[in-house]
Design a protein around this motif. Structure first.
Motif, PDB file in Angstrom:
ATOM      1  N   UNK A  78       0.929  -1.100   0.477  1.00 43.35           N
ATOM      2  CA  UNK A  78      -0.223   0.180  -0.130  1.00 43.35           C
ATOM      3  C   UNK A  78       0.932   1.641   0.070  1.00 43.35           C
ATOM      4  N   UNK A  79       0.316   1.600  -0.100  1.00 43.19           N
ATOM      5  CA  UNK A  79      -0.977   2.414  -1.200  1.00 43.19           C
ATOM      6  C   UNK A  79       0.075   2.038  -3.137  1.00 43.19           C
ATOM      7  N   UNK A  80       0.569   1.551  -3.409  1.00 48.17           N
ATOM      8  CA  UNK A  80       1.228   0.777  -4.476  1.00 48.17           C
ATOM      9  C   UNK A  80       0.295  -0.265  -4.680  1.00 48.17           C
ATOM     10  N   UNK A  81       0.116  -1.294  -6.152  1.00 52.10           N
ATOM     11  CA  UNK A  81      -1.363  -2.262  -6.630  1.00 52.10           C
ATOM     12  C   UNK A  81      -0.094  -3.220  -6.501  1.00 52.10           C
ATOM     13  N   UNK A  82      -0.506  -4.579  -6.048  1.00 55.13           N
ATOM     14  CA  UNK A  82       0.569  -6.112  -6.412  1.00 55.13           C
ATOM     15  C   UNK A  82       0.835  -6.089  -7.356  1.00 55.13           C
ATOM     16  N   UNK A  83       2.708  -6.766  -7.581  1.00 55.91           N
ATOM     17  CA  UNK A  83       2.905  -6.733  -8.565  1.00 55.91           C
ATOM     18  C   UNK A  83       2.114  -7.099  -9.997  1.00 55.91           C
ATOM     19  N   UNK A  84       1.084  -8.433  -9.664  1.00 47.33           N
ATOM     20  CA  UNK A  84       0.395  -9.352 -10.188  1.00 47.33           C
ATOM     21  C   UNK A  84      -0.666  -8.441 -11.311  1.00 47.33           C
ATOM     22  N   UNK A  85      -0.745  -7.522 -10.958  1.00 50.93           N
ATOM     23  CA  UNK A  85      -1.838  -6.029 -11.368  1.00 50.93           C
ATOM     24  C   UNK A  85      -1.538  -6.085 -12.591  1.00 50.93           C
ATOM     25  N   UNK A  86      -1.472  -6.643 -13.830  1.00 50.20           N
ATOM     26  CA  UNK A  86      -0.932  -6.202 -15.090  1.00 50.20           C
ATOM     27  C   UNK A  86      -1.781  -6.460 -16.066  1.00 50.20           C
ATOM     28  N   UNK A  87      -2.245  -5.433 -17.014  1.00 47.79           N
ATOM     29  CA  UNK A  87      -1.466  -4.364 -17.310  1.00 47.79           C
ATOM     30  C   UNK A  87      -2.084  -2.909 -15.321  1.00 47.79           C
ATOM     31  N   UNK A  88      -0.960  -2.935 -15.309  1.00 49.37           N
ATOM     32  CA  UNK A  88      -1.740  -1.501 -13.700  1.00 49.37           C
ATOM     33  C   UNK A  88      -2.590  -0.921 -14.157  1.00 49.37           C
ATOM     34  N   UNK A  89      -2.528  -0.233 -15.491  1.00 49.90           N
ATOM     35  CA  UNK A  89      -4.158   0.871 -15.083  1.00 49.90           C
ATOM     36  C   UNK A  89      -5.663   0.260 -15.384  1.00 49.90           C
ATOM     37  N   UNK A  90      -5.152  -0.982 -16.006  1.00 49.57           N
ATOM     38  CA  UNK A  90      -6.769  -1.530 -15.638  1.00 49.57           C
ATOM     39  C   UNK A  90      -6.923  -2.308 -14.624  1.00 49.57           C
ATOM     40  N   UNK A  91      -6.215  -1.945 -13.273  1.00 45.74           N
ATOM     41  CA  UNK A  91      -6.744  -2.156 -11.997  1.00 45.74           C
ATOM     42  C   UNK A  91      -7.253  -0.845 -10.754  1.00 45.74           C
ATOM     43  N   UNK A  92      -7.439  -0.694  -9.832  1.00 42.90           N
ATOM     44  CA  UNK A  92      -7.610   0.367  -8.610  1.00 42.90           C
ATOM     45  C   UNK A  92      -8.067  -0.294  -7.424  1.00 42.90           C
TER      46      UNK A  92
END
Length: 150
Positions: A78-92
């Protein structure tokens, strides 16, 4: 509650090595926020892919449902997304609407944790007990998060 360490090269992006030390290491911490990790193209109406408990010490704990319906508990970023959230711009990250707001005191004080295991010894449900009530995170087809007030 046992928290696992991150290991690179893990097939599902989450490790299986246990955190060293007492399993009740979260006891005495104050949870200042509970955030779901959502895949945005599906919208926030669906269940979160993971839930992140933000702790007042600047740390967080991430609970993720694995493909075999077990629960994986790892340190969060936190506050970063987990590494497996790929591509990051599609996760929140987003608040979970079914949970109560943070208490007036600024957080929930953890008084203990409990892991419920299946017949194979794998964690399928984690309970974070707080003075104000219990957070219950259950693995299954999707991740379910509930709060039971005291």
């Amino acid at each position: 509650m046992t928290v696992e360490r991150e290991e690179y090269g893990s097939p599902v992006g989450r490790p299986r090595s246990p955190r060293s030390g007492n399993s009740d290491w979260l006891t005495g911490s104050r949870i200042t926020a509970v955030q779901g990790v959502f895949y945005r193209p599906e919208g926030r109406a669906g269940e979160p892919e993971a839930v992140e408990f933000v702790i007042d010490r600047g740390e967080s704990v991430l609970l993720t449902c694995t493909s075999d319906w077990t629960l994986c508990v790892t340190p969060g970023a936190w506050p970063q997304l987990p590494d497996w959230c790929v591509p990051a711009n599609q996760w929140q990250h987003a608040p979970l609407t079914q949970l109560p707001p943070v208490p007036y005191e600024g957080g929930w004080t953890v008084v203990g944790t409990l892991e419920r295991r299946d017949g194979c010894g794998e964690v399928h449900e984690a309970v974070i007990r707080c003075q104000e009530g219990d957070f219950v995170v259950a693995a299954g087809d999707t991740l379910a998060v509930r709060f039971h007030p005291r």
